[in-house]
Design a protein around this motif. Structure first.
Motif, PDB file in Angstrom:
ATOM      1  N   MET A   1      -9.426  -8.040  -5.925  1.00  0.00           N
ATOM      2  CA  MET A   1     -10.195  -7.022  -6.624  1.00  0.00           C
ATOM      3  C   MET A   1      -9.612  -5.633  -6.358  1.00  0.00           C
ATOM      4  O   MET A   1      -8.968  -5.413  -5.346  1.00  0.00           O
ATOM      5  CB  MET A   1     -11.668  -7.086  -6.217  1.00  0.00           C
ATOM      6  N   ARG A   2      -9.864  -4.764  -7.311  1.00  0.00           N
ATOM      7  CA  ARG A   2      -9.292  -3.427  -7.199  1.00  0.00           C
ATOM      8  C   ARG A   2     -10.376  -2.366  -7.140  1.00  0.00           C
ATOM      9  O   ARG A   2     -11.433  -2.525  -7.744  1.00  0.00           O
ATOM     10  CB  ARG A   2      -8.438  -3.125  -8.422  1.00  0.00           C
ATOM     11  N   GLN A  33      -0.204   4.557   5.317  1.00  0.00           N
ATOM     12  CA  GLN A  33      -0.964   3.429   5.880  1.00  0.00           C
ATOM     13  C   GLN A  33      -1.285   2.397   4.808  1.00  0.00           C
ATOM     14  O   GLN A  33      -1.187   1.195   5.037  1.00  0.00           O
ATOM     15  CB  GLN A  33      -2.299   3.936   6.440  1.00  0.00           C
ATOM     16  N   VAL A  35       0.341   1.913   2.004  1.00  0.00           N
ATOM     17  CA  VAL A  35       1.586   1.257   1.581  1.00  0.00           C
ATOM     18  C   VAL A  35       1.948   0.167   2.578  1.00  0.00           C
ATOM     19  O   VAL A  35       2.249  -0.965   2.215  1.00  0.00           O
ATOM     20  CB  VAL A  35       2.740   2.271   1.457  1.00  0.00           C
ATOM     21  N   ARG A  36       1.872   0.522   3.868  1.00  0.00           N
ATOM     22  CA  ARG A  36       2.301  -0.438   4.892  1.00  0.00           C
ATOM     23  C   ARG A  36       1.353  -1.619   5.030  1.00  0.00           C
ATOM     24  O   ARG A  36       1.730  -2.662   5.554  1.00  0.00           O
ATOM     25  CB  ARG A  36       2.487   0.273   6.230  1.00  0.00           C
ATOM     26  N   ALA A  37       0.109  -1.423   4.556  1.00  0.00           N
ATOM     27  CA  ALA A  37      -0.833  -2.541   4.564  1.00  0.00           C
ATOM     28  C   ALA A  37      -0.729  -3.352   3.280  1.00  0.00           C
ATOM     29  O   ALA A  37      -1.438  -4.343   3.102  1.00  0.00           O
ATOM     30  CB  ALA A  37      -2.253  -2.015   4.744  1.00  0.00           C
ATOM     31  N   GLY A  38       0.135  -2.895   2.377  1.00  0.00           N
ATOM     32  CA  GLY A  38       0.344  -3.638   1.128  1.00  0.00           C
ATOM     33  C   GLY A  38      -0.799  -3.534   0.138  1.00  0.00           C
ATOM     34  O   GLY A  38      -0.925  -4.380  -0.743  1.00  0.00           O
ATOM     35  N   LEU A  40      -1.776  -0.444  -1.539  1.00  0.00           N
ATOM     36  CA  LEU A  40      -1.694   0.644  -2.526  1.00  0.00           C
ATOM     37  C   LEU A  40      -1.076   0.156  -3.832  1.00  0.00           C
ATOM     38  O   LEU A  40      -0.016  -0.457  -3.845  1.00  0.00           O
ATOM     39  CB  LEU A  40      -0.848   1.798  -1.977  1.00  0.00           C
ATOM     40  N   LEU A  41      -1.763   0.430  -4.935  1.00  0.00           N
ATOM     41  CA  LEU A  41      -1.213   0.072  -6.246  1.00  0.00           C
ATOM     42  C   LEU A  41      -0.708   1.300  -6.985  1.00  0.00           C
ATOM     43  O   LEU A  41       0.321   1.273  -7.640  1.00  0.00           O
ATOM     44  CB  LEU A  41      -2.281  -0.620  -7.100  1.00  0.00           C
ATOM     45  N   ASP A  42      -1.451   2.385  -6.890  1.00  0.00           N
ATOM     46  CA  ASP A  42      -1.109   3.559  -7.679  1.00  0.00           C
ATOM     47  C   ASP A  42      -1.878   4.742  -7.106  1.00  0.00           C
ATOM     48  O   ASP A  42      -2.949   4.565  -6.540  1.00  0.00           O
ATOM     49  CB  ASP A  42      -1.526   3.310  -9.142  1.00  0.00           C
ATOM     50  N   LEU A  81      -5.517   3.999  -6.336  1.00  0.00           N
ATOM     51  CA  LEU A  81      -5.924   2.661  -6.761  1.00  0.00           C
ATOM     52  C   LEU A  81      -5.475   1.670  -5.696  1.00  0.00           C
ATOM     53  O   LEU A  81      -4.292   1.608  -5.357  1.00  0.00           O
ATOM     54  CB  LEU A  81      -5.262   2.351  -8.102  1.00  0.00           C
ATOM     55  N   GLN A  83      -5.842  -2.424  -3.876  1.00  0.00           N
ATOM     56  CA  GLN A  83      -6.224  -3.826  -4.028  1.00  0.00           C
ATOM     57  C   GLN A  83      -6.803  -4.266  -2.696  1.00  0.00           C
ATOM     58  O   GLN A  83      -6.183  -4.076  -1.656  1.00  0.00           O
ATOM     59  CB  GLN A  83      -4.989  -4.648  -4.366  1.00  0.00           C
ATOM     60  N   GLN A  85      -9.409  -7.356  -0.562  1.00  0.00           N
ATOM     61  CA  GLN A  85      -9.895  -8.732  -0.624  1.00  0.00           C
ATOM     62  C   GLN A  85     -11.412  -8.758  -0.793  1.00  0.00           C
ATOM     63  O   GLN A  85     -11.973  -9.732  -1.262  1.00  0.00           O
ATOM     64  CB  GLN A  85      -9.493  -9.452   0.662  1.00  0.00           C
ATOM     65  N   GLU A  89     -13.607  -4.476   2.753  1.00  0.00           N
ATOM     66  CA  GLU A  89     -12.263  -3.975   3.073  1.00  0.00           C
ATOM     67  C   GLU A  89     -12.021  -2.632   2.370  1.00  0.00           C
ATOM     68  O   GLU A  89     -11.495  -1.693   2.968  1.00  0.00           O
ATOM     69  CB  GLU A  89     -11.195  -4.999   2.679  1.00  0.00           C
ATOM     70  N   TRP A  93     -11.232   1.070   4.051  1.00  0.00           N
ATOM     71  CA  TRP A  93     -10.118   1.957   3.692  1.00  0.00           C
ATOM     72  C   TRP A  93     -10.629   3.332   3.268  1.00  0.00           C
ATOM     73  O   TRP A  93     -10.055   4.357   3.634  1.00  0.00           O
ATOM     74  CB  TRP A  93      -9.275   1.346   2.572  1.00  0.00           C
TER      75      TRP A  93
ATOM     76  N   ALA B  13     -13.705  -6.954   7.788  1.00  0.00           N
ATOM     77  CA  ALA B  13     -12.782  -6.123   7.004  1.00  0.00           C
ATOM     78  C   ALA B  13     -11.769  -5.447   7.912  1.00  0.00           C
ATOM     79  O   ALA B  13     -10.570  -5.390   7.606  1.00  0.00           O
ATOM     80  CB  ALA B  13     -13.560  -5.087   6.207  1.00  0.00           C
ATOM     81  N   ARG B  16      -9.229  -7.885   9.048  1.00  0.00           N
ATOM     82  CA  ARG B  16      -8.232  -8.155   8.017  1.00  0.00           C
ATOM     83  C   ARG B  16      -7.150  -7.061   7.997  1.00  0.00           C
ATOM     84  O   ARG B  16      -5.984  -7.337   7.804  1.00  0.00           O
ATOM     85  CB  ARG B  16      -8.911  -8.234   6.660  1.00  0.00           C
ATOM     86  N   ILE B  17      -7.585  -5.833   8.216  1.00  0.00           N
ATOM     87  CA  ILE B  17      -6.635  -4.716   8.173  1.00  0.00           C
ATOM     88  C   ILE B  17      -5.799  -4.657   9.450  1.00  0.00           C
ATOM     89  O   ILE B  17      -4.606  -4.379   9.420  1.00  0.00           O
ATOM     90  CB  ILE B  17      -7.396  -3.380   7.967  1.00  0.00           C
ATOM     91  N   ARG B 225       0.377  -8.857  -1.426  1.00  0.00           N
ATOM     92  CA  ARG B 225       0.134  -7.987  -0.280  1.00  0.00           C
ATOM     93  C   ARG B 225       1.187  -8.232   0.809  1.00  0.00           C
ATOM     94  O   ARG B 225       1.789  -7.286   1.327  1.00  0.00           O
ATOM     95  CB  ARG B 225      -1.279  -8.246   0.254  1.00  0.00           C
ATOM     96  N   ARG B 228       4.539  -6.854  -0.309  1.00  0.00           N
ATOM     97  CA  ARG B 228       4.608  -5.392  -0.241  1.00  0.00           C
ATOM     98  C   ARG B 228       4.741  -4.926   1.206  1.00  0.00           C
ATOM     99  O   ARG B 228       5.443  -3.955   1.491  1.00  0.00           O
ATOM    100  CB  ARG B 228       3.361  -4.778  -0.885  1.00  0.00           C
ATOM    101  N   ILE B 229       4.064  -5.623   2.123  1.00  0.00           N
ATOM    102  CA  ILE B 229       4.202  -5.276   3.542  1.00  0.00           C
ATOM    103  C   ILE B 229       5.648  -5.510   3.984  1.00  0.00           C
ATOM    104  O   ILE B 229       6.275  -4.653   4.611  1.00  0.00           O
ATOM    105  CB  ILE B 229       3.228  -6.105   4.425  1.00  0.00           C
ATOM    106  N   THR B 232       8.090  -2.833   3.221  1.00  0.00           N
ATOM    107  CA  THR B 232       8.090  -1.648   4.086  1.00  0.00           C
ATOM    108  C   THR B 232       8.788  -1.958   5.406  1.00  0.00           C
ATOM    109  O   THR B 232       9.280  -1.050   6.073  1.00  0.00           O
ATOM    110  CB  THR B 232       6.656  -1.136   4.381  1.00  0.00           C
ATOM    111  N   ARG B 282       5.042  -1.479 -11.542  1.00  0.00           N
ATOM    112  CA  ARG B 282       5.458  -1.750 -10.160  1.00  0.00           C
ATOM    113  C   ARG B 282       6.645  -2.706 -10.127  1.00  0.00           C
ATOM    114  O   ARG B 282       7.526  -2.581  -9.289  1.00  0.00           O
ATOM    115  CB  ARG B 282       4.283  -2.328  -9.356  1.00  0.00           C
TER     116      ARG B 282
END
Lengths: 137, 419
Positions: A1-2, A33, A35-38, A40-42, A81, A83, A85, A89, A93, B13, B16-17, B225, B228-229, B232, B282
């Motif tokens: 979900m987004r 953060q 980005v590194r958590a995978g 970030l979409l936009d 934007l 993504q 779970q 979550e 963020w 949550a 998970r992070i 996900r 993407r990780i 990086t 993307r």
């Protein structure tokens, strides 16, 4: 979900004043953060409403109203934007979002979940939404 | 009660992070990912006990790491006491753990952990493990998924997954797998294993091989996900970006490839206005990263470039099939496989007519690897139908229907067999 993390406008953002170095660094670190958590979409910042406009629709009539607009707190200054779970979550963020305000006022961030096919699951509701979308497209 | 369940969700949550970073940081110190995960789990239990009452700390990740490190110290002390080990050892380990002060900031937790996370990914996808074990361990250690969630996603019993994870940890311990990023000639093969696991997770969600749903988006999201990780952590590896591009392009079509009844819609028939523009963009960005690295396309990037051809075409008829056929040629040279040949045949049919495609498909008829592959008769049936040879097409669709494991697909194929 987004989810869309919406950053509300402030007097400073509406005046086109860039945040000070410290705030920019915090925002960049937060973005990093994500980005590194995978997740970030936009993401994008928006220019002041003075450079924007609104279209008022009355039946088939269209009226252009040029910015700037009053009620700064109802305007937005940018969005991220992500993504996630779960709603929890996304909430976590958004809780970590640095205070984007630097002119002494209170800041506000609004989070909204995007409508997606999975919101409805497969079935009649999805199909009617899909039709609407196709007609719009 | 409501409040406490809310707090539980918040803890989950945060887990998970933060969990992968915590496990990675611990694994570097204790050199055993099984033990690292147990310590992290202990910290999670402590959080579930304390946070609902005391509130969530400002830096929950650091809090969890500190608690886990203390558990480790307790464990060492306990062992020393019982084995009458020299107290120096205990002191030495405590010295190593001095930085376990609760003042660590987010950055302090993040920075050195990047390398640890990469190491953790390499270990979880280690070649000594079976593919199923790699997938389960990756989702557990890096995705922060519970055994139950993994079991649900893969439609297997929870004890099966639990057992896979326990065995995987034991195998790693017995093989004395080092907690290092492989170097030199070993790197390529090990990286390929990581990419394979991520793509496998994605495909399990995208083209579910079992069950009555054609799509399990939660698995696609998880693979994206993880990818993407990884990008990086290993930004200089072109195939990492290739895999991400491929997954982004494929995921962009997710909701256009099933109808209201959950039945598959073929690429050519998909409503392209339903393709997700954010993901397509993307995908192109990820491909551009490979170009920026000045590297040539590997197998994943080539597949992504093929997907990009579809993304670029606003209607199916505008598809640059000659380019796609050429990309399949390159792919067949780099990573030869009967499945790639079959796809190349489809591209040839689209670029130069069904007869050209059929000729290529017929060349694959004796291929043992495709003997039970439902797409071979499915493609052959499709090409025969396009050539107006319906009598020959029908038994091909029936054969394909008998071979597929997906209920939805079987239904669609049987329908074509009756036409």
């Amino acid at each position: 979900m987004r989810f869309m993390i919406i950053v509300k406008a402030t007097q400073a953002s509406e005046a086109g004043v860039l945040p000070p170095e410290r705030v920019i660094a915090e925002l960049a670190a937060y973005r990093d953060q994500l980005v590194r958590a995978g997740v970030l979409l936009d993401a994008a910042g928006l220019q002041p409403s003075a450079k924007g406009w609104r279209i008022r629709c009355a039946g088939t009539k269209r009226t252009v109203i040029d910015g700037p607009f009053a009620n700064t707190r109802e305007l937005i200054a940018g969005y991220i934007l992500i993504q996630a779970q779960s709603k929890a979550e996304a909430l976590e963020w958004s809780r970590r979002f640095p205070n984007p305000v630097f002119d002494g006022q209170d800041g506000e961030i609004e989070v909204r979940q995007l409508v997606e096919w999975e919101t409805f699951g497969f079935g009649a509701a999805t199909e009617s939404w899909r039709k609407l979308w196709v007609e719009m497209g | 009660m409501v409040k406490s369940s809310e707090a539980h969700r918040a803890v989950e949550a945060i887990w998970r992070i933060e969990s992968s970073k915590i496990i990675a940081a611990l694994a570097r110190r204790v050199r055993d990912i099984g033990l690292a995960e147990e310590l992290a789990q202990d910290a999670l239990v402590a959080a579930l006990e304390r946070w609902p009452e005391q509130g969530i700390p400002d830096n929950p990740g650091a809090w969890l790491l500190v608690v886990a490190k203390r558990r480790f110290i307790d464990l060492i002390r306990h062992k020393a006491l019982h084995q009458h080990k020299e107290p120096e050892l205990t002191r030495e380990i405590e010295g190593q753990l001095q930085d376990a002060a609760p003042v660590e900031t987010d950055a302090a937790l993040d920075e050195p952990v990047a390398d640890d996370l990469l190491r953790l990914m390499f270990v979880a996808c280690h070649p000594v493990l079976s593919t199923e074990a790699r997938v389960a361990l990756t989702l557990r250690l890096l995705g922060g998924l519970t055994t139950e969630e993994i079991a649900r996603a893969f439609l297997v019993a929870e004890p099966t997954v639990a057992q896979r994870i326990v065995r995987a940890k034991r195998t790693l311990a017995e093989a004395r797998v080092s907690f290092e990023v492989p170097r030199g000639s070993e790197l390529a093969g090990r990286l390929a294993s990581v990419l394979e696991v991520i793509y496998l997770i994605f495909n399990e969600g995208y083209a579910a091989t079992a069950g009555d749903r054609w799509l399990r988006p939660e698995l696609c999201d998880e693979a994206l996900r993880l990818g993407r990780i990884l990008a990086t952590l290993a930004p200089a590896e072109p195939e990492v970006h290739g895999l991400i591009a491929l997954m982004e392009f494929q995921a962009s079509r997710a909701w256009a490839r099933v109808n209201a009844d959950g039945e598959p819609i073929l690429l050519a028939d998909q409503n392209r206005s339903l393709w997700d523009r954010v993901l397509i963009r993307r995908g192109f960005v990820a491909l551009a990263r490979i170009e920026a690295l000045g590297q040539s396309y590997g197998p994943y990037a080539l597949q992504a470039a093929i997907a990009a051809c579809h993304a670029r075409a606003s209607t199916a008829t505008e598809t640059d099939w000659q380019r796609i056929a050429a990309l399949y040629d390159a792919l067949a040279q780099l990573a030869p496989s009967p499945v790639v040949e079959l796809n190349r045949a489809v591209a040839l049919a689209m670029a130069f007519g069904p007869a050209a495609g059929l000729e290529a498909v017929d060349g694959l008829a004796a291929e043992p690897a495709l003997k039970h592959y439902h797409l071979l008769p499915s493609v052959r049936g499709d090409l025969l139908a396009k050539l107006g040879r319906f009598e020959e097409a029908r038994p091909e669709f029936a054969r394909a229907a008998a071979l597929t494991r997906n209920e939805r697909e079987r239904k669609m194929l049987l329908e074509r067999a009756r036409r």
